[in-house]
Motif scaffolding. Structure first.
Motif, PDB file in Angstrom:
ATOM      1  N   ASP A  70       0.824  -1.213   0.000  1.00  0.00           N
ATOM      2  CA  ASP A  70       0.000   0.000   0.000  1.00  0.00           C
ATOM      3  C   ASP A  70       0.857   1.261   0.000  1.00  0.00           C
ATOM      4  N   SER A  71       2.140   1.094  -0.310  1.00  0.00           N
ATOM      5  CA  SER A  71       3.104   2.201  -0.345  1.00  0.00           C
ATOM      6  C   SER A  71       3.297   2.855   1.015  1.00  0.00           C
ATOM      7  N   LEU A  72       3.066   2.096   2.076  1.00  0.00           N
ATOM      8  CA  LEU A  72       3.263   2.588   3.433  1.00  0.00           C
ATOM      9  C   LEU A  72       4.605   2.100   3.968  1.00  0.00           C
ATOM     10  N   LEU A  73       5.282   2.940   4.729  1.00  0.00           N
ATOM     11  CA  LEU A  73       6.553   2.551   5.328  1.00  0.00           C
ATOM     12  C   LEU A  73       6.282   1.647   6.526  1.00  0.00           C
ATOM     13  N   ILE A  74       6.880   0.453   6.492  1.00  0.00           N
ATOM     14  CA  ILE A  74       6.691  -0.538   7.553  1.00  0.00           C
ATOM     15  C   ILE A  74       8.036  -0.841   8.189  1.00  0.00           C
ATOM     16  N   THR A  75       8.075  -0.853   9.513  1.00  0.00           N
ATOM     17  CA  THR A  75       9.309  -1.203  10.223  1.00  0.00           C
ATOM     18  C   THR A  75       9.016  -2.337  11.200  1.00  0.00           C
ATOM     19  N   ASN A  76      10.059  -2.847  11.831  1.00  0.00           N
ATOM     20  CA  ASN A  76       9.888  -3.894  12.833  1.00  0.00           C
ATOM     21  C   ASN A  76       9.040  -3.417  14.010  1.00  0.00           C
ATOM     22  N   GLU A  77       9.005  -2.099  14.221  1.00  0.00           N
ATOM     23  CA  GLU A  77       8.203  -1.553  15.322  1.00  0.00           C
ATOM     24  C   GLU A  77       6.706  -1.759  15.085  1.00  0.00           C
ATOM     25  N   ASP A  78       6.306  -1.864  13.811  1.00  0.00           N
ATOM     26  CA  ASP A  78       4.894  -2.080  13.492  1.00  0.00           C
ATOM     27  C   ASP A  78       4.420  -3.463  13.917  1.00  0.00           C
ATOM     28  N   TYR A  79       5.348  -4.367  14.186  1.00  0.00           N
ATOM     29  CA  TYR A  79       4.990  -5.719  14.607  1.00  0.00           C
ATOM     30  C   TYR A  79       5.126  -5.922  16.114  1.00  0.00           C
ATOM     31  N   LYS A  80       5.464  -4.872  16.803  1.00  0.00           N
ATOM     32  CA  LYS A  80       5.602  -4.974  18.263  1.00  0.00           C
ATOM     33  C   LYS A  80       4.256  -5.368  18.871  1.00  0.00           C
ATOM     34  N   GLY A  81       4.282  -6.362  19.748  1.00  0.00           N
ATOM     35  CA  GLY A  81       3.051  -6.826  20.374  1.00  0.00           C
ATOM     36  C   GLY A  81       2.300  -7.840  19.536  1.00  0.00           C
ATOM     37  N   PHE A 122       8.990 -10.492   2.550  1.00  0.00           N
ATOM     38  CA  PHE A 122       9.998  -9.612   1.961  1.00  0.00           C
ATOM     39  C   PHE A 122      10.353 -10.110   0.560  1.00  0.00           C
ATOM     40  N   SER A 123      10.208  -9.238  -0.414  1.00  0.00           N
ATOM     41  CA  SER A 123      10.532  -9.622  -1.791  1.00  0.00           C
ATOM     42  C   SER A 123      12.042  -9.612  -2.009  1.00  0.00           C
ATOM     43  N   ILE A 124      12.559 -10.695  -2.596  1.00  0.00           N
ATOM     44  CA  ILE A 124      13.979 -10.749  -2.924  1.00  0.00           C
ATOM     45  C   ILE A 124      14.229 -10.282  -4.362  1.00  0.00           C
ATOM     46  N   ASN A 125      13.168  -9.791  -5.013  1.00  0.00           N
ATOM     47  CA  ASN A 125      13.297  -9.169  -6.329  1.00  0.00           C
ATOM     48  C   ASN A 125      12.625  -7.799  -6.296  1.00  0.00           C
ATOM     49  N   PRO A 126      13.122  -6.910  -5.444  1.00  0.00           N
ATOM     50  CA  PRO A 126      12.445  -5.627  -5.230  1.00  0.00           C
ATOM     51  C   PRO A 126      12.425  -4.720  -6.454  1.00  0.00           C
ATOM     52  N   GLU A 127      13.354  -4.909  -7.367  1.00  0.00           N
ATOM     53  CA  GLU A 127      13.374  -4.069  -8.567  1.00  0.00           C
ATOM     54  C   GLU A 127      12.107  -4.274  -9.395  1.00  0.00           C
ATOM     55  N   ARG A 132       2.792  -1.658  -6.429  1.00  0.00           N
ATOM     56  CA  ARG A 132       1.649  -2.000  -7.277  1.00  0.00           C
ATOM     57  C   ARG A 132       1.633  -3.488  -7.606  1.00  0.00           C
ATOM     58  N   VAL A 133       2.797  -4.035  -7.947  1.00  0.00           N
ATOM     59  CA  VAL A 133       2.888  -5.463  -8.252  1.00  0.00           C
ATOM     60  C   VAL A 133       2.538  -6.293  -7.024  1.00  0.00           C
ATOM     61  N   LEU A 134       3.039  -5.885  -5.880  1.00  0.00           N
ATOM     62  CA  LEU A 134       2.760  -6.618  -4.648  1.00  0.00           C
ATOM     63  C   LEU A 134       1.296  -6.512  -4.245  1.00  0.00           C
ATOM     64  N   LYS A 135       0.671  -5.394  -4.541  1.00  0.00           N
ATOM     65  CA  LYS A 135      -0.755  -5.224  -4.258  1.00  0.00           C
ATOM     66  C   LYS A 135      -1.575  -6.211  -5.090  1.00  0.00           C
ATOM     67  N   GLU A 136      -1.234  -6.329  -6.357  1.00  0.00           N
ATOM     68  CA  GLU A 136      -1.931  -7.273  -7.232  1.00  0.00           C
ATOM     69  C   GLU A 136      -1.698  -8.706  -6.774  1.00  0.00           C
ATOM     70  N   MET A 151       6.610  -6.605   1.425  1.00  0.00           N
ATOM     71  CA  MET A 151       7.505  -5.451   1.422  1.00  0.00           C
ATOM     72  C   MET A 151       8.576  -5.488   0.340  1.00  0.00           C
ATOM     73  N   THR A 152       8.944  -4.289  -0.091  1.00  0.00           N
ATOM     74  CA  THR A 152       9.971  -4.095  -1.104  1.00  0.00           C
ATOM     75  C   THR A 152      10.851  -2.927  -0.692  1.00  0.00           C
ATOM     76  N   GLY A 153      12.038  -2.847  -1.287  1.00  0.00           N
ATOM     77  CA  GLY A 153      12.948  -1.758  -0.931  1.00  0.00           C
ATOM     78  C   GLY A 153      14.337  -2.016  -1.462  1.00  0.00           C
ATOM     79  N   ASP A 154      15.339  -1.559  -0.755  1.00  0.00           N
ATOM     80  CA  ASP A 154      16.721  -1.725  -1.170  1.00  0.00           C
ATOM     81  C   ASP A 154      17.096  -3.212  -1.182  1.00  0.00           C
ATOM     82  N   SER A 155      17.582  -3.686  -2.312  1.00  0.00           N
ATOM     83  CA  SER A 155      17.859  -5.115  -2.466  1.00  0.00           C
ATOM     84  C   SER A 155      18.930  -5.612  -1.495  1.00  0.00           C
ATOM     85  N   GLN A 156      19.983  -4.831  -1.307  1.00  0.00           N
ATOM     86  CA  GLN A 156      21.050  -5.266  -0.411  1.00  0.00           C
ATOM     87  C   GLN A 156      20.553  -5.366   1.024  1.00  0.00           C
ATOM     88  N   ALA A 157      19.703  -4.415   1.418  1.00  0.00           N
ATOM     89  CA  ALA A 157      19.144  -4.448   2.769  1.00  0.00           C
ATOM     90  C   ALA A 157      18.279  -5.691   2.970  1.00  0.00           C
TER      91      ALA A 157
END
Length: 241
Positions: A70-81, A122-127, A132-136, A151-157
């Motif tokens: 949904d193009s929202l920034l998600i961190t490990n803190e969002d899974y707390k609890g 976590f997608s290992i093909n973030p490029e 949008r692709v993940l939403k579909e 989730m998607t983002g920097d591939s090395q991360a």
């Protein structure tokens, strides 16, 4: 001559060791089973789920920050609890990912009434795997849990998170099916962000859960048993903690 004779015997012994023991070690790593003498140690406590321990320290999920479907920034803190399952996948995977996510849909539906359960994919093909692709992809498989983030983002991360953070193998390999290779394993995390697992009958930690065998199939062609039923049992235990 005597020295050369000794070298021959040493070489022979090393060869025999490699033939007998290396395949066993590799097989145990693939199955997510490692004993105390290996690089991880997992204490048990009256049959409860154990903590995954490395160098005497309980392993916690590393910090991460990625964008979801949904193009929202998600961190490990969002899974707390929350109790949650972790997977590494990619949307164009032609082999194990469809099975893994069919299984996760079953897990999602099993715990649909629990607000403190989620999934982190976590997608290992973030490029390629844009939001949008993940939403579909999420809509195609029937993802309804608001706490299931693809989730998607920097591939090395992402690769660092997989290979170092969770010790779940993931790598881009051009000649592999779909161009990537990864382990079809799930990791289980408790409400405080710690990696948890059960142990086998011999006290060995089963650190990961096989995700690439459908629960209804029971086992694969290699005789490996499905572990989705086990995963569901362990999720219930953690939700009750």
């Amino acid at each position: 001559m005597k020295k050369n004779y000794t070298y021959v015997w040493v070489s022979f012994i090393v060869l025999i060791f490699g033939i007998i023991f290396i395949p066993r070690i590799i097989d145990r790593v693939k199955n997510g089973t490692i004993v105390e003498s290996d690089r991880m140690n997992v204490p048990t406590n009256s049959g409860d789920l154990a903590y995954v321990v490395l160098n005497g320290v309980k392993r916690k999920v590393p910090e991460f920050s990625f964008v979801n479907q949904d193009s929202l920034l998600i961190t490990n803190e969002d899974y707390k609890g929350k109790v949650y399952v972790v997977e590494f996948f990619f949307s164009t995977c032609p082999t194990i990912c469809p099975i893994m996510n069919q299984n996760l849909i079953q897990v999602q539906n099993e715990f649909k009434d629990f607000n403190d359960f989620g999934v982190a994919s976590f997608s290992i093909n973030p490029e390629y795997d844009t939001p949008r692709v993940l939403k579909e992809y999420a809509e195609k498989y029937g993802v309804t849990n608001m706490d299931w983030n693809l989730m998607t983002g920097d591939s090395q991360a992402i690769y660092d998170l997989a290979n170092t953070g969770f010790n779940i193998f993931a790598k881009e390999i051009p000649n592999a099916p779909g161009g990537f290779e990864h382990a079809g394993m799930f990791a289980l995390v408790d409400k405080n962000g710690y990696l948890r697992c059960r142990v086998d009958d011999f006290g060995n930690p089963i650190i990961y859960y096989r995700g690439a065998i459908l629960e209804e199939d029971g086992e694969n062609d290699h005789g490996e048993k499905e572990q989705i039923g086990v995963l569901k049992e362990d999720i219930k235990k953690l939700l009750e903690e």
